[in-house]
Design an enzyme around this catalytic site. Structure first.
Site, mmCIF file in Angstrom:
data_model
loop_
_atom_site.group_PDB
_atom_site.id
_atom_site.type_symbol
_atom_site.label_atom_id
_atom_site.label_comp_id
_atom_site.label_asym_id
_atom_site.label_seq_id
_atom_site.Cartn_x
_atom_site.Cartn_y
_atom_site.Cartn_z
ATOM 1 N N CYS A 2 0.868 -1.156 -0.141
ATOM 2 C CA CYS A 2 0.022 0.060 0.045
ATOM 3 C C CYS A 2 0.719 1.492 0.126
ATOM 4 O O CYS A 2 1.962 1.442 0.497
ATOM 5 C CB CYS A 2 -0.924 0.000 1.223
ATOM 6 S SG CYS A 2 -1.997 -1.225 1.639
ATOM 7 N N ARG A 28 4.777 0.032 -6.491
ATOM 8 C CA ARG A 28 4.832 -0.605 -5.219
ATOM 9 C C ARG A 28 3.786 -1.931 -5.305
ATOM 10 O O ARG A 28 3.791 -2.806 -4.482
ATOM 11 C CB ARG A 28 4.674 0.072 -3.985
ATOM 12 C CG ARG A 28 5.756 1.150 -3.835
ATOM 13 C CD ARG A 28 5.241 2.263 -2.882
ATOM 14 N NE ARG A 28 5.609 1.434 -1.391
ATOM 15 C CZ ARG A 28 6.548 1.260 -0.716
ATOM 16 N NH1 ARG A 28 7.709 1.882 -1.349
ATOM 17 N NH2 ARG A 28 6.662 0.615 0.141
ATOM 18 N N TRP A 76 -3.190 -2.751 -1.387
ATOM 19 C CA TRP A 76 -2.850 -3.831 -1.924
ATOM 20 C C TRP A 76 -3.477 -4.901 -0.834
ATOM 21 O O TRP A 76 -3.119 -4.950 0.439
ATOM 22 C CB TRP A 76 -1.400 -4.230 -1.588
ATOM 23 C CG TRP A 76 -0.646 -5.240 -2.250
ATOM 24 C CD1 TRP A 76 -0.457 -5.487 -3.538
ATOM 25 C CD2 TRP A 76 -0.404 -6.533 -1.494
ATOM 26 N NE1 TRP A 76 0.247 -6.821 -3.801
ATOM 27 C CE2 TRP A 76 0.327 -7.232 -2.466
ATOM 28 C CE3 TRP A 76 -0.272 -6.893 -0.109
ATOM 29 C CZ2 TRP A 76 0.739 -8.346 -2.062
ATOM 30 C CZ3 TRP A 76 0.176 -8.183 0.187
ATOM 31 C CH2 TRP A 76 0.709 -8.900 -0.824
ATOM 32 N N ASN A 102 -1.705 1.967 5.991
ATOM 33 C CA ASN A 102 -0.944 0.717 5.430
ATOM 34 C C ASN A 102 -0.537 0.162 6.869
ATOM 35 O O ASN A 102 -0.368 0.646 7.882
ATOM 36 C CB ASN A 102 0.516 1.502 4.895
ATOM 37 C CG ASN A 102 0.298 2.203 3.709
ATOM 38 O OD1 ASN A 102 -0.657 2.323 3.153
ATOM 39 N ND2 ASN A 102 1.528 2.605 3.142
ATOM 40 N N GLY A 103 -0.401 -1.200 6.619
ATOM 41 C CA GLY A 103 -0.026 -2.045 7.724
ATOM 42 C C GLY A 103 -1.540 -3.171 8.202
ATOM 43 O O GLY A 103 -2.463 -3.290 7.393
ATOM 44 N N GLU A 488 18.722 -16.781 -7.991
ATOM 45 C CA GLU A 488 18.100 -15.538 -8.437
ATOM 46 C C GLU A 488 17.610 -15.495 -9.938
ATOM 47 O O GLU A 488 16.385 -14.852 -10.272
ATOM 48 C CB GLU A 488 19.330 -14.361 -8.411
ATOM 49 C CG GLU A 488 18.849 -13.029 -8.803
ATOM 50 C CD GLU A 488 18.097 -12.316 -8.071
ATOM 51 O OE1 GLU A 488 17.553 -12.745 -7.025
ATOM 52 O OE2 GLU A 488 17.418 -11.077 -8.312
ATOM 53 N N LYS A 492 13.615 -14.330 -10.711
ATOM 54 C CA LYS A 492 13.522 -13.389 -11.757
ATOM 55 C C LYS A 492 12.494 -13.820 -12.925
ATOM 56 O O LYS A 492 11.525 -13.461 -13.092
ATOM 57 C CB LYS A 492 14.739 -12.724 -12.636
ATOM 58 C CG LYS A 492 15.649 -11.970 -12.007
ATOM 59 C CD LYS A 492 15.122 -10.681 -11.296
ATOM 60 C CE LYS A 492 14.258 -10.399 -10.116
ATOM 61 N NZ LYS A 492 15.097 -10.366 -8.892
ATOM 62 N N GLU A 495 8.802 -14.586 -11.118
ATOM 63 C CA GLU A 495 8.129 -13.498 -10.782
ATOM 64 C C GLU A 495 7.283 -12.432 -11.809
ATOM 65 O O GLU A 495 6.438 -11.995 -11.685
ATOM 66 C CB GLU A 495 8.763 -12.851 -9.500
ATOM 67 C CG GLU A 495 9.897 -11.900 -9.889
ATOM 68 C CD GLU A 495 10.480 -11.196 -8.739
ATOM 69 O OE1 GLU A 495 9.899 -10.754 -7.611
ATOM 70 O OE2 GLU A 495 11.941 -10.883 -8.885
ATOM 71 N N HIS A 511 20.405 -35.760 -7.589
ATOM 72 C CA HIS A 511 19.716 -36.288 -6.374
ATOM 73 C C HIS A 511 18.312 -35.826 -6.354
ATOM 74 O O HIS A 511 17.566 -36.112 -5.497
ATOM 75 C CB HIS A 511 20.288 -35.638 -5.065
ATOM 76 C CG HIS A 511 21.733 -35.779 -5.012
ATOM 77 N ND1 HIS A 511 22.168 -37.071 -4.475
ATOM 78 C CD2 HIS A 511 22.745 -35.156 -5.167
ATOM 79 C CE1 HIS A 511 23.385 -37.045 -4.438
ATOM 80 N NE2 HIS A 511 23.866 -35.979 -4.775
ATOM 81 N N LYS A 608 6.248 -4.293 -4.315
ATOM 82 C CA LYS A 608 7.803 -3.836 -4.210
ATOM 83 C C LYS A 608 8.342 -4.192 -2.800
ATOM 84 O O LYS A 608 9.716 -4.532 -2.891
ATOM 85 C CB LYS A 608 7.998 -2.305 -4.895
ATOM 86 C CG LYS A 608 9.480 -2.148 -5.094
ATOM 87 C CD LYS A 608 10.126 -2.748 -5.958
ATOM 88 C CE LYS A 608 11.512 -2.535 -5.703
ATOM 89 N NZ LYS A 608 12.701 -3.476 -6.487
HETATM 90 O O1 M6R Z 1 13.377 -4.450 0.012
HETATM 91 P P1 M6R Z 1 13.957 -5.675 0.126
HETATM 92 O O2 M6R Z 1 15.218 -6.035 -0.533
HETATM 93 O O3 M6R Z 1 14.041 -5.915 1.560
HETATM 94 O O4 M6R Z 1 13.012 -6.744 -0.510
HETATM 95 C C1 M6R Z 1 13.395 -8.080 -0.484
HETATM 96 C C2 M6R Z 1 12.197 -8.836 -1.378
HETATM 97 O O5 M6R Z 1 10.948 -8.708 -1.277
HETATM 98 C C3 M6R Z 1 12.763 -8.509 -2.731
HETATM 99 O O6 M6R Z 1 13.921 -8.882 -3.179
HETATM 100 C C4 M6R Z 1 11.603 -9.351 -3.710
HETATM 101 O O7 M6R Z 1 11.975 -10.798 -3.749
HETATM 102 C C5 M6R Z 1 11.881 -8.921 -5.261
HETATM 103 N N1 M6R Z 1 10.347 -9.011 -5.808
HETATM 104 C C6 M6R Z 1 12.815 -9.570 -5.920
HETATM 105 O O8 M6R Z 1 12.778 -9.396 -7.124
#
Ligand code: M6R
Length: 613
Positions: A2, A28, A76, A102-103, A488, A492, A495, A511, A608
């Site tokens: 949010c 975000r 959100w 937010n929260g 990683e 990517k 997501e 394995h 985000k």
């Molecule tokens: O702001 P942060 O680096 O703490 O965020 C951590 C994760 O939420 C963030 O890296 C998330 O996995 C991304 N969407 C990855 O691309």
């Protein structure tokens, strides 16, 4: 997650500024949006499920609004579906106030039952509406909106950033923070608040970050803050160097692609004024990074989430390999709920782009409580993580807007390498000459990235990605320091393109995951020229022998020759190879998502910055 914005102008309407602020926060992630305005002293709310464009349609004809005070919110969904009714702002029954949040209010059901018994009729399924009614009720017996909000919050358990407007003869705009971030700013003409500093930058670079327990009242030229514990407080005004234009796509089709291409500069900025080539050492600000303090550290505990966690895994190899120190790393969400036992003289290292990830902050706090020294690697200068750390290495990567983190990851690896060299020098595990050689190696990184991001190279990666876009699944393999890069790459891809992808240590393939190998499963293998190159080569052969298509990414010529698709990357040495190795994987994910027509900068269901558990 949010987003909150708020504005109070001496003259002229605020609606356009609120909408622009919400646009800045779009990256975000959100699923509904709304604004609350004071029109001639009356609270008026407009809200819609969906994107900002939906709200704009609703507001057609309102753009000449003369409201000088207002708040806005992008939601959100957590409590209740993303509907018009559940969108913020929420109001009290008499429409004296409008509130955005937010929260999470953890005791909302208990409070709601109490309010229902008192005759309040609820109009949404949200936890937030409870707070709106509480503030509205307190207002009747309070001297100001700030006092009413403070009193209402005394009844609330949970985490929040809230902003509230109230009408009547004297308009008031207040906000409060307990957990999720909130910052405020005032110029002679106006005052602003936002949950993300980026939304304030079009108005001013001088910003005040609220602390937990703060309630702030803002008006043009004035910010008054009272803290629950300490009473009236002055918070420092911080000057933000980030350029608001850096948050602009600047001609690129997506922020993600723009941010991938910024990486050569990001690497240069992360190193800027930190290399002491003469002494073969690294300059890091903060007493916690001094020789005396680092020399007594016995263990490093890393806590992070998502991409930052993957960066932490790479750092483990660097710190153990260069400074000879044991390193533990945990997903922050796991660390906080196992009963961690820390050895004396532990340094807890939080890694985060935003510095506001709820789990990472909680893990850092827990480790601090258990006696560890908190330090961090972070991109956001005024973030909670930076403020709660004894010392921080700032990434200097500029705002990262794409939800899929790219440039922050690369900057984390550079910062982690600098930290490892500093640690090694402080502890005497490397000499001045060795330190100098390690720092010299960095000089190959920027040209290496530029080479990978040159037009022909990107074109080739795009062709490979598009040729594999129809595959049903992807396996990413890496070994040693490049194993986290495989994780990683898989993150990517999943997501932003929503295809199944798994990252695995190459040696683990036989394995289990080897059972998945078949022509419709593509395998990407990281093949740097390093001490384990021959072992990874054997994995490539095993996949090929079972009919699986293989894409090799790296500098080992023999492995590259084995694969049907090869992406060669310049050899920058073992410790720095992940910085280059990740770039083709970022582009691979990007081009597959683009081919599938996915919403790359705002992938479904993702936020985000995850500021709630
Ligand atoms: O702001 P942060 O680096 O703490 O965020 C951590 C994760 O939420 C963030 O890296 C998330 O996995 C991304 N969407 C990855 O691309």
């Amino acid at each position: 997650m949010c987003g909150i914005v708020g504005a109070f102008r001496r003259e002229g309407g605020v609606l356009d500024e609120l909408i622009e602020g919400l646009r800045v926060l779009e990256y975000r992630g959100y699923d509904s949006v709304g604004v609350g305005l004071l029109e001639k002293g009356e609270v008026v709310v407009h809200r819609r499920a969906g994107r900002i464009e939906e709200l704009e349609k609703l507001l057609e004809g309102q753009r000449g609004s003369e409201a000088r005070v207002g708040i806005g919110h992008s939601r959100w969904a957590t409590h209740g579906a993303p509907t018009d009714e559940n969108a913020h702002p929420h109001t009290d029954e008499a429409y004296r106030i409008a509130l955005v949040h937010n929260g999470i209010i953890e005791n909302w059901q208990e409070l709601k039952s109490e309010l229902v018994r008192a005759g309040v009729v609820f109009r949404s399924e949200t936890d937030t509406e409870v707070l709106a009614h509480l503030v509205g009720r307190e207002l009747a017996t309070s001297r100001s909106l700030a006092e009413a909000l403070g009193r209402a919050l005394e009844r609330v358990e949970g985490y929040y950033a809230v902003a509230v407007v109230s009408g009547g003869s004297e308009p008031e705009l207040v906000c409060a923070r307990e957990g999720p971030p909130l910052c405020v700013a005032a110029t002679g003409e106006a005052a602003y608040l936002a949950s993300d500093v980026l939304a304030l930058l079009p108005h001013t670079r001088d910003v005040v970050f609220l602390e937990d327990g703060d309630v702030a009242e803002i008006a043009p030229g004035r910010i008054s803050i009272k803290n629950r514990e300490t009473g009236v407080v002055e918070r420092p005004v911080r000057h933000i160097d980030w350029d608001s234009e850096a948050a602009d796509r600047g001609g690129w089709p997506h922020f993600m692609l723009k941010e991938i291409h910024e990486q050569p500069d990001v690497v240069a900025r992360a190193m800027f004024e930190r290399l002491d080539l003469e002494r073969g050492d690294v300059i890091l600000a903060g007493e916690a990074f001094s020789d005396a303090r680092l020399a007594v550290v016995q263990r490093v505990q890393i806590v992070a989430c998502g991409t930052a966690f993957h960066a932490g895994l790479v750092l483990r190899y660097m710190i153990e390999g260069l400074a000879g120190l044991p390193v533990d790393i945990d997903y922050a969400s796991e660390f906080r709920y196992r009963s961690p036992v820390l050895s004396p003289n532990t340094l807890v290292l939080g890694i985060s782009q935003s510095g506001e990830t709820a789990d990472t902050l909680a893990a850092l706090r827990l480790a601090t409580l258990l006696g560890a020294t908190p330090v961090s690697i972070c991109n956001s200068i005024g973030s909670t993580m930076v403020r709660e750390s004894e010392a921080s290495i700032l990434l200097e990567a500029g705002p990262e807007i794409g939800v899929a983190s790219t440039k922050a990851f690369v900057a984390m690896l550079v910062a982690g390498y600098l930290f490892s060299v500093r640690m090694a020098r402080a502890r005497g595990t490397c000499t001045k000459e060795e330190g100098r050689a390690l720092l010299d190696d960095l000089s190959g990184v920027r040209p290496g990235l530029e080479h990978l991001l040159a037009r022909d190279s990107v074109k080739r990666i795009r062709a490979i990605a598009e040729a594999h876009a129809g595959k049903k699944g992807f396996l990413f393999l890496g070994r040693g320091i490049n194993f986290p890069v495989a994780l990683e790459g898989a993150l990517k891809l999943k997501e932003i393109s929503y295809v199944h992808a798994e990252g695995y240590p190459a040696g683990e393939m036989k394995h289990g995951p080897i059972a998945l190998i078949e022509p419709s499963m593509s395998t990407l293998v990281l093949v740097p020229e390093d001490p384990v190159a021959d072992k990874v080569r054997a994995n490539v052969e095993q996949v090929r022998a079972r009919g699986g298509p293989v894409i090799c990414v790296g500098s080992d010529p023999e492995s590259l020759a084995l694969a049907e698709d090869a992406i060669e990357i310049p050899n920058v040495g073992r410790w720095l190879s992940p910085i280059l190795g990740v770039v083709p994987l970022q582009l691979f994910a990007y081009f597959i998502a683009a081919k599938k027509g996915c919403d790359i900068d705002k992938p479904r269901n993702l936020a985000k910055s995850v500021t709630v558990e």
